[in-house]
Structure formats: C-alpha cells, structure tokens
Design a protein around this motif. Structure first.
Motif, mmCIF file in Angstrom:
data_model
loop_
_atom_site.group_PDB
_atom_site.id
_atom_site.type_symbol
_atom_site.label_atom_id
_atom_site.label_comp_id
_atom_site.label_asym_id
_atom_site.label_seq_id
_atom_site.Cartn_x
_atom_site.Cartn_y
_atom_site.Cartn_z
ATOM 1 N N SER A 125 0.850 -1.189 0.000
ATOM 2 C CA SER A 125 0.000 0.000 0.000
ATOM 3 C C SER A 125 0.887 1.241 0.000
ATOM 4 O O SER A 125 1.723 1.414 0.890
ATOM 5 N N ASP A 127 0.789 5.494 -0.391
ATOM 6 C CA ASP A 127 -0.053 6.700 -0.369
ATOM 7 C C ASP A 127 0.854 7.927 -0.443
ATOM 8 O O ASP A 127 1.750 8.087 0.396
ATOM 9 N N VAL A 152 -2.879 10.440 -3.681
ATOM 10 C CA VAL A 152 -3.013 9.280 -4.560
ATOM 11 C C VAL A 152 -2.671 8.040 -3.756
ATOM 12 O O VAL A 152 -1.643 7.991 -3.071
ATOM 13 N N ASN A 153 -3.536 7.034 -3.830
ATOM 14 C CA ASN A 153 -3.335 5.795 -3.077
ATOM 15 C C ASN A 153 -3.299 4.612 -4.035
ATOM 16 O O ASN A 153 -4.181 4.452 -4.879
ATOM 17 N N ASP A 200 -5.181 -1.561 -7.371
ATOM 18 C CA ASP A 200 -6.233 -0.548 -7.203
ATOM 19 C C ASP A 200 -5.575 0.818 -7.038
ATOM 20 O O ASP A 200 -4.538 0.943 -6.368
ATOM 21 N N MET A 201 -6.211 1.843 -7.599
ATOM 22 C CA MET A 201 -5.720 3.211 -7.456
ATOM 23 C C MET A 201 -6.880 4.140 -7.130
ATOM 24 O O MET A 201 -7.970 4.006 -7.700
ATOM 25 N N ARG A 202 -6.633 5.078 -6.228
ATOM 26 C CA ARG A 202 -7.655 6.060 -5.868
ATOM 27 C C ARG A 202 -7.000 7.429 -5.760
ATOM 28 O O ARG A 202 -5.951 7.579 -5.133
ATOM 29 N N VAL A 203 -7.648 8.433 -6.364
ATOM 30 C CA VAL A 203 -7.207 9.825 -6.275
ATOM 31 C C VAL A 203 -8.300 10.619 -5.572
ATOM 32 O O VAL A 203 -9.478 10.538 -5.942
ATOM 33 N N ASP A 204 -7.933 11.387 -4.538
ATOM 34 C CA ASP A 204 -8.943 12.139 -3.785
ATOM 35 C C ASP A 204 -8.404 13.513 -3.408
ATOM 36 O O ASP A 204 -7.190 13.725 -3.327
#
Length: 215
Positions: A125, A127, A152-153, A200-204
């Motif tokens: 993981s 981040d 960004v994770n 998996d990728m997540r942008v917040d």
C-alpha cells in the motif's frame, strides 16, 4: 475447537519506520465431516461427526513507513506485508469426503492442503499526499496551492494460487445412463492454480467550506 499460539516482535527504525514479525500456529480439532455407518440396521447410512483435524502455521512480516515533517519524507505513507502460510487438514469442508464415502471407502485420515490454503500473500500500500497550510510542500501556481489536501493511493496484491485436485481422465459434464468416474492426478489438492495479481488506485482531494458568516 481451535488452539492458537502467536509470537511477535516489533521494532522501530528511525523516527518514522517500523518492522513487525509475527509467527503463529493453530490446531483445529473436532471439525465436522461426513462419516459412514456401515452394517447399521436396517440399512447403511451416512451422517456427520467431529472427526476432522488440521494445523495452520504461518509467518507474517510487516514494514511501515510514515511521513514526518522533521525528515526528508513528508508525503509518503508505505506499508508492505508478506504472509507465508501452511494450512493442512483432513478435510476442507463438511462434505469434502462425500465422494470417497459414496464409493464405499473409509474416511481419509491424512493431512492435505485445504482448498483455502494460500502459501504466499504479498500486499503493498502506497499513499502520496500533500498537506494543508504550513504543511503544504507541493507546487504553487499563481499563488494557489493547487494540490492542497490531495492524495493518490495505490494498493497492489499478489497471491499464490489455491490448491486443487487434478484429474487424469476426461468425464462428461452431463451424462444419462453412463457410469463414469474421475481419477485423481497425483494427490488430493496436489496441484495449484496460477498466481492472482490485483492493483487498485484512488485519487482524492478534500475541500473545506464555511457555512454562515464569520464573527
């Protein structure tokens, strides 16, 4: 009944890193499995009994990196985990030995890899995140902190394949009036499916706002 033992060690490395190592051992007793009742009156029958047993042994290695505004790392949070596990039992479920019993054979009493056994498991993981206010250290365009409270994770995992019982001969999926029986290739759960990989990728980005007038 489950009897579990676990031993762990944790150590910091510097001000924002740490490692953790855990070793565990589990004994599984009195698990439910289908059993035959031969020579019963008036006919033979099958029922369930607490006859299965198993063991689970494993080692977990964990590495953590946290951001620190007093070091060169002010944005990155990293966690890496590796698990090595050996899960063996006389049965994977309550009906594992149904085909064996229906063929007129006794219960199998040797340890085999369970269908849920995962020998290797890697999880990573990462981040990367910008703070707000005085803690912001990202690019500034036109006097604006454009990436304030933005991150960004990424989470990646790799798992070794679960075991399965190979089959030597070809059998029909649907057949009427045809007697056919599959033959195991090797041992029960002696084969492995391919590895599984996932990313998996997540942008917040967080926004703050004020409701009402300020005093």
């Amino acid at each position: 009944k489950t009897i579990s033992y676990e031993l762990g060690f944790q150590q910091t490395i510097g001000e924002n890193m740490a490692i953790k190592v855990n070793a565990y051992y589990k004994e599984l007793r009195d698990m439910i499995q289908i059993v035959p009742r031969r020579y019963a009156y008036p006919i033979d029958y099958t029922t369930f009994g607490n006859i299965d047993f198993g063991t689970v042994k494993g080692l977990i290695f964990n590495y953590k990196l946290r951001p620190s505004y007093y070091s060169n790392n002010k944005n990155v949070t990293l966690e890496a985990n590796y698990t090595l596990q050996f899960a063996n039992a006389t049965g994977s479920s309550a009906g594992t030995q149904a085909a064996l019993i229906n063929a007129g054979q006794p219960n199998l009493r040797t340890l085999q890899p369970t269908s849920q056994d995962r020998r290797h498991n890697f999880v990573l993981s990462l981040d990367y995140r910008y703070g707000a206010g005085d803690q912001y250290n990202g690019p500034i365009v036109g006097g604006r902190k454009i990436f304030q409270n933005t991150g960004v994770n990424l989470i990646g995992s790799a798992l070794s394949g679960r075991p399965y019982s190979g089959q030597k001969n070809v059998t029909q999926a649907v057949s009427l009036g045809v007697a056919q029986r599959s033959t195991i290739d090797g041992t029960i759960n002696g084969n492995r499916y391919p590895w599984l990989f996932n990313m998996d990728m997540r942008v917040d980005k967080s926004f703050g706002f004020v409701v009402g007038a300020k005093e």
